[in-house]
Design a protein around this motif. Structure first.
Motif, PDB file in Angstrom:
ATOM      1  N   GLN A  96       0.825  -1.204   0.000  1.00 42.59           N
ATOM      2  CA  GLN A  96       0.000   0.000   0.000  1.00 42.59           C
ATOM      3  C   GLN A  96       0.865   1.263   0.000  1.00 42.59           C
ATOM      4  N   TRP A  97       1.934   1.234   0.780  1.00 41.76           N
ATOM      5  CA  TRP A  97       2.816   2.400   0.863  1.00 41.76           C
ATOM      6  C   TRP A  97       3.492   2.683  -0.469  1.00 41.76           C
ATOM      7  N   VAL A  98       3.998   1.631  -1.122  1.00 43.06           N
ATOM      8  CA  VAL A  98       4.682   1.796  -2.404  1.00 43.06           C
ATOM      9  C   VAL A  98       3.738   2.382  -3.451  1.00 43.06           C
ATOM     10  N   LEU A  99       2.465   1.958  -3.405  1.00 43.20           N
ATOM     11  CA  LEU A  99       1.505   2.408  -4.411  1.00 43.20           C
ATOM     12  C   LEU A  99       1.120   3.876  -4.253  1.00 43.20           C
ATOM     13  N   THR A 100       1.465   4.484  -3.107  1.00 40.25           N
ATOM     14  CA  THR A 100       1.205   5.906  -2.951  1.00 40.25           C
ATOM     15  C   THR A 100       2.366   6.739  -3.488  1.00 40.25           C
TER      16      THR A 100
ATOM     17  N   MET B 153      14.406  -2.001  -3.587  1.00 40.01           N
ATOM     18  CA  MET B 153      14.017  -1.650  -2.230  1.00 40.01           C
ATOM     19  C   MET B 153      13.631  -2.887  -1.419  1.00 40.01           C
ATOM     20  N   ILE B 154      12.763  -3.743  -1.979  1.00 40.24           N
ATOM     21  CA  ILE B 154      12.295  -4.903  -1.220  1.00 40.24           C
ATOM     22  C   ILE B 154      13.419  -5.908  -1.003  1.00 40.24           C
TER      23      ILE B 154
ATOM     24  N   ALA C  36      17.112  -8.269   2.835  1.00 39.72           N
ATOM     25  CA  ALA C  36      18.507  -8.596   3.160  1.00 39.72           C
ATOM     26  C   ALA C  36      18.880  -8.081   4.544  1.00 39.72           C
ATOM     27  N   VAL C  37      18.479  -6.843   4.855  1.00 43.96           N
ATOM     28  CA  VAL C  37      18.792  -6.263   6.169  1.00 43.96           C
ATOM     29  C   VAL C  37      18.081  -7.037   7.272  1.00 43.96           C
TER      30      VAL C  37
END
Length: 518
Positions: A333-337, A348-349, A354-355
């Motif tokens: 949802q955040w990415v789609l904004t 990013m994902i 990885a982190v």
């Protein structure tokens, strides 16, 4: 194999002809039989056989009348006449209709095989010429299409009619088979689509860069038409075992407008990463993932890459598949904004995962081994064709990881919280954050925590941090380093907390410990 229709009013002869010849060995297959002339014409219309073997004398329409009727309709197939009468007049008339052969009854097997071989050679030659002409037609029509789309060339109506491209309407459809395909594979895909469209004469297939293009005579307008075309295409390309994505531009009336349809389809397919619907996608449709900013929930406020990373790590650390699902849903949802590209989202994902895995590996040797095993799956994230597939892959892999870590069902939520706090005192922990992690109301969780420990969450957290601070000071770390590692951004605040807890300042405690060691 060439198809054969056998026509004779005598059942025994029809069945006899089917069995006395090894049709497959001769390059034929018998697809049906007919018992009279009318039935022969109907089945010929439906089956369009390469060779029709028929008796010259039958009740109703004779064999010659059947041939004459089909020839007037423009049928091009081969015919082999059978007759019980050695009548030369019949033979002459049969030859005038372009009959491929003439045999007397009862049929001699060797003579029949010779006739079939002779007719097959003729069919082979016709097929070769037809294929060559077809290939030439396809080549020139592709050239016309590609010159309009990429070269801006204008063709006259006479030229368009010459290549059989003068249609009432046009629509460009682009197909992507998501695979690290070789040129050979692209050629095979193009051939399969050419066969599919050629069978129904719906349009022309052409090369469109990394995509396969289809120019349709009749645009796909309704949802049913688009779903049907999608299903047919997926079934046709099933053997390639790869996801298929299709987008179409709007239909246009003039060939010079074809580029508009092409550009629309191209723009859509370049947004394939956000596709959700298995169909032919068109402009002005809700074809993909979206979330208007005004619909953002409170849970997305203040969300950023670091918070998502921490929460993902928490999900792994406390072995919570529920939290894993929630954090990935919030990430989507955040990415789609935002206005992220496919490449940016994958980067990013992958970094977030990885982190989270790296932090998990620092907990103990067991988690390190399991986390290391799953680090190899990160490269698979880059290979996912859509955002949904990307998140599904990550959720599946991390769910398996949680399964391997195991869940102690005897632990209470509070015990898990205490263990989590002790392992992660340096994180910016708040009761509200942990309430979200454990899916509890923060006020209710605070009461549960105090009832179990006898202390409020903040007091307990300070004590854990002070104990961690003591061990870090004993290792010789500087005060500001310790403050940062246990989650206090303000060194003065840490100094005050530590002195209240231990009765002396952090630096004094470190010096006293050093003296005792000496």
């Amino acid at each position: 194999m060439y198809s054969v229709l056998i026509v004779d009013d005598e059942p025994m002869i029809r069945e006899g002809l089917k069995t006395i010849i090894n049709w497959e060995e001769e390059g034929y297959t018998v697809i049906d039989t007919a018992s009279n002339g009318r039935e022969a014409i109907e089945k010929h219309h439906h089956l369009n056989p390469d060779l029709t073997i028929l008796d010259i004398r039958m009740p109703g329409l004779t064999g010659l009348e059947v041939i004459e009727h089909l020839r007037k309709e423009g049928k091009k197939g081969q015919f082999l006449i059978l007759s019980g009468h050695a009548d030369f007049d019949y033979a002459k008339k049969a030859i005038s209709f372009g009959v491929g052969g003439y045999l007397l009854k009862p049929v001699d097997e060797e003579e029949m095989v010779e006739e079939l071989e002779r007719i097959k050679a003729r069919l082979d030659k016709e097929q070769s010429v037809k294929q060559r002409n077809t290939n030439e037609d396809f080549f020139y029509r592709e050239h016309v299409i590609e010159s309009i789309l990429h070269g801006g060339q204008v063709w006259t109506a006479e030229d368009v009619k010459k290549y059989d491209l003068y249609w009432p309407s046009y629509q460009v459809v682009l197909i992507e088979v998501y695979n690290e395909s070789s040129t050979h594979m692209s050629t095979e895909i193009k051939k399969e689509m050419t066969d599919l469209l050629a069978s129904s004469k719906r349009g022309i297939v052409f090369t469109a860069g990394k995509y396969i293009g289809c120019l349709l005579k009749t645009p796909l307008v309704t949802n049913d038409e688009r779903h049907r075309f999608y299903d047919e295409t997926v079934m046709t390309l099933k053997r390639f075992s790869s996801p298929v994505y299709i987008a179409a531009g709007t239909g246009v009336l003039h060939m010079e407008e074809m580029k508009t349809s092409y550009n629309e389809a191209l723009h859509l397919l370049e947004e394939r990463f956000f596709f959700t619907e298995p169909s032919v996608l068109m402009r002005r449709e809700d074809y993909g993932l979206s979330m208007p900013i005004e619909e953002r929930g409170e849970e997305l406020q203040g969300l950023d890459e670091d918070k998502i990373t921490d929460t993902l790590y928490y999900a792994l650390d406390i072995r919570s598949k529920d939290l894993l699902s929630r954090v990935l849903d919030h990430f989507q949802q955040w990415v789609l904004t935002e206005d992220y590209t496919e490449h940016e989202i994958k980067n990013m994902i992958t970094k977030i995962a990885a982190v989270a895995l790296n932090k998990l590996s620092l907990v103990n040797s067991e988690t390190k081994l399991i986390a290391t095993e799953h680090t190899a799956m990160l490269s698979a994230l880059y290979q996912q064709p859509t955002f949904i597939a990307l998140l599904d892959t990550l959720q599946l892999q991390f769910s398996e990881l949680i399964q391997k870590l195991g869940v102690n069902s005897k632990d209470t939520v509070i015990k898990q919280m205490i263990d989590f706090i002790k392992r992660n005192p340096g994180d910016h922990l708040k009761l509200e954050v942990l309430a979200e992690v454990f899916n509890y109301n923060s006020s209710y969780l605070g009461k549960l925590f105090k009832n179990y420990t006898g202390e409020s969450f903040n007091v307990f957290l300070d004590k854990v941090r002070m104990e961690k601070a003591k061990s870090l000071l004993e290792e010789g770390l500087k005060v500001h380093q310790v403050s940062d590692q246990i989650g206090y951004a303000n060194v003065d605040y840490f100094h005050t907390k530590f002195k209240k807890y231990m009765g002396i300042s952090p630096s004094a405690y470190r010096d006293q410990y050093k003296q005792r060691q000496n």
